[in-house]
Design a protein around this motif. Sequence first.
Motif, short mmCIF file in Angstrom:
data_model
loop_
_atom_site.label_atom_id
_atom_site.label_comp_id
_atom_site.label_asym_id
_atom_site.label_seq_id
_atom_site.Cartn_x
_atom_site.Cartn_y
_atom_site.Cartn_z
N ALA A 112 0.83 -1.21 0.00
CA ALA A 112 0.00 0.00 0.00
C ALA A 112 0.87 1.26 0.00
O ALA A 112 0.58 2.22 -0.73
CB ALA A 112 -0.94 0.00 1.21
N GLY A 113 1.93 1.25 0.79
CA GLY A 113 2.82 2.41 0.83
C GLY A 113 3.52 2.65 -0.50
O GLY A 113 3.58 3.78 -0.99
N CYS A 114 4.00 1.59 -1.10
CA CYS A 114 4.66 1.71 -2.40
C CYS A 114 3.65 2.11 -3.48
O CYS A 114 3.97 2.90 -4.38
CB CYS A 114 5.35 0.40 -2.78
SG CYS A 114 6.79 0.04 -1.76
N GLY A 166 10.64 -11.76 2.02
CA GLY A 166 10.64 -11.57 0.57
C GLY A 166 9.67 -12.50 -0.14
O GLY A 166 8.98 -12.09 -1.07
N GLY A 167 9.61 -13.75 0.30
CA GLY A 167 8.67 -14.69 -0.31
C GLY A 167 7.22 -14.30 -0.06
O GLY A 167 6.38 -14.38 -0.96
N VAL A 168 6.94 -13.86 1.15
CA VAL A 168 5.58 -13.42 1.49
C VAL A 168 5.23 -12.18 0.68
O VAL A 168 4.11 -12.06 0.17
CB VAL A 168 5.46 -13.14 3.01
CG1 VAL A 168 4.09 -12.58 3.35
CG2 VAL A 168 5.75 -14.40 3.80
N TYR A 169 6.18 -11.28 0.52
CA TYR A 169 5.95 -10.06 -0.26
C TYR A 169 5.60 -10.40 -1.70
O TYR A 169 4.69 -9.81 -2.29
CB TYR A 169 7.19 -9.16 -0.20
CG TYR A 169 7.04 -7.92 -1.04
CD1 TYR A 169 6.31 -6.84 -0.58
CD2 TYR A 169 7.61 -7.84 -2.31
CE1 TYR A 169 6.15 -5.69 -1.35
CE2 TYR A 169 7.47 -6.71 -3.08
CZ TYR A 169 6.74 -5.63 -2.60
OH TYR A 169 6.58 -4.52 -3.37
N ILE A 170 6.30 -11.34 -2.29
CA ILE A 170 6.04 -11.71 -3.68
C ILE A 170 4.64 -12.28 -3.83
O ILE A 170 3.89 -11.88 -4.73
CB ILE A 170 7.13 -12.68 -4.19
CG1 ILE A 170 8.44 -11.92 -4.34
CG2 ILE A 170 6.70 -13.34 -5.51
CD1 ILE A 170 9.65 -12.79 -4.57
N ILE A 211 1.45 -10.49 -5.95
CA ILE A 211 0.65 -11.14 -6.99
C ILE A 211 -0.83 -11.09 -6.61
O ILE A 211 -1.70 -10.86 -7.47
CB ILE A 211 1.13 -12.59 -7.22
CG1 ILE A 211 2.57 -12.59 -7.77
CG2 ILE A 211 0.20 -13.34 -8.17
CD1 ILE A 211 2.78 -11.85 -9.08
N ALA A 212 -1.16 -11.26 -5.33
CA ALA A 212 -2.54 -11.13 -4.88
C ALA A 212 -3.04 -9.69 -5.11
O ALA A 212 -4.18 -9.49 -5.56
CB ALA A 212 -2.67 -11.51 -3.41
N TRP A 213 -2.21 -8.70 -4.83
CA TRP A 213 -2.56 -7.29 -5.06
C TRP A 213 -2.82 -7.06 -6.54
O TRP A 213 -3.78 -6.39 -6.93
CB TRP A 213 -1.42 -6.40 -4.58
CG TRP A 213 -1.64 -4.93 -4.77
CD1 TRP A 213 -1.46 -4.23 -5.93
CD2 TRP A 213 -2.07 -3.99 -3.80
NE1 TRP A 213 -1.75 -2.90 -5.73
CE2 TRP A 213 -2.12 -2.73 -4.43
CE3 TRP A 213 -2.39 -4.09 -2.45
CZ2 TRP A 213 -2.50 -1.58 -3.76
CZ3 TRP A 213 -2.76 -2.93 -1.78
CH2 TRP A 213 -2.82 -1.70 -2.44
N GLU A 219 -5.55 -4.42 -8.82
CA GLU A 219 -5.33 -3.92 -10.17
C GLU A 219 -6.15 -4.66 -11.23
O GLU A 219 -6.19 -4.24 -12.39
CB GLU A 219 -3.85 -3.98 -10.51
CG GLU A 219 -3.02 -3.09 -9.59
CD GLU A 219 -1.56 -3.08 -9.94
OE1 GLU A 219 -1.23 -2.70 -11.08
OE2 GLU A 219 -0.74 -3.46 -9.08
N GLY A 220 -6.79 -5.76 -10.85
CA GLY A 220 -7.65 -6.47 -11.77
C GLY A 220 -6.94 -7.25 -12.86
O GLY A 220 -7.54 -7.59 -13.87
#
Length: 109
Positions: A16-18, A64-68, A72-74, A79-80
């Motif tokens: 969200a911040g990025c 890092g793995g959780v972020y990736i 992808i979920a985001w 973003e659809g």
Amino acid sequence: MITIAAYIGAALAEIAGCYSFWAWVKYGKSAWWLLPGLVSLALFAYLLTFVHTPDAGRAYAAYGGVYIVSSIAWLWMVEGVRPDIFDLTGSGLCIIGAIVILVGPRLAA
């Protein structure tokens, strides 16, 4: 359980911040978008301190793995854009790596 919650919360806060910076630069949103983005990025860093490991680098590497996976979920939910097989395969490999880093047995030095 706290570690999982910390990682998920940190991922949402970081993305969200990025995204606030992305929206400001790429979408021409107001600079006011940066204020909640900065708060969100600070929350991200704070949440990572709840990870149960004595080493910051290991906590960040596993994150890092959780972020990736979260990114992808985001991509899909916000973003659809539907993830393809390469997004899903890569995410799976990354989360396996994160688990190995975080819970793998440590050799005594």
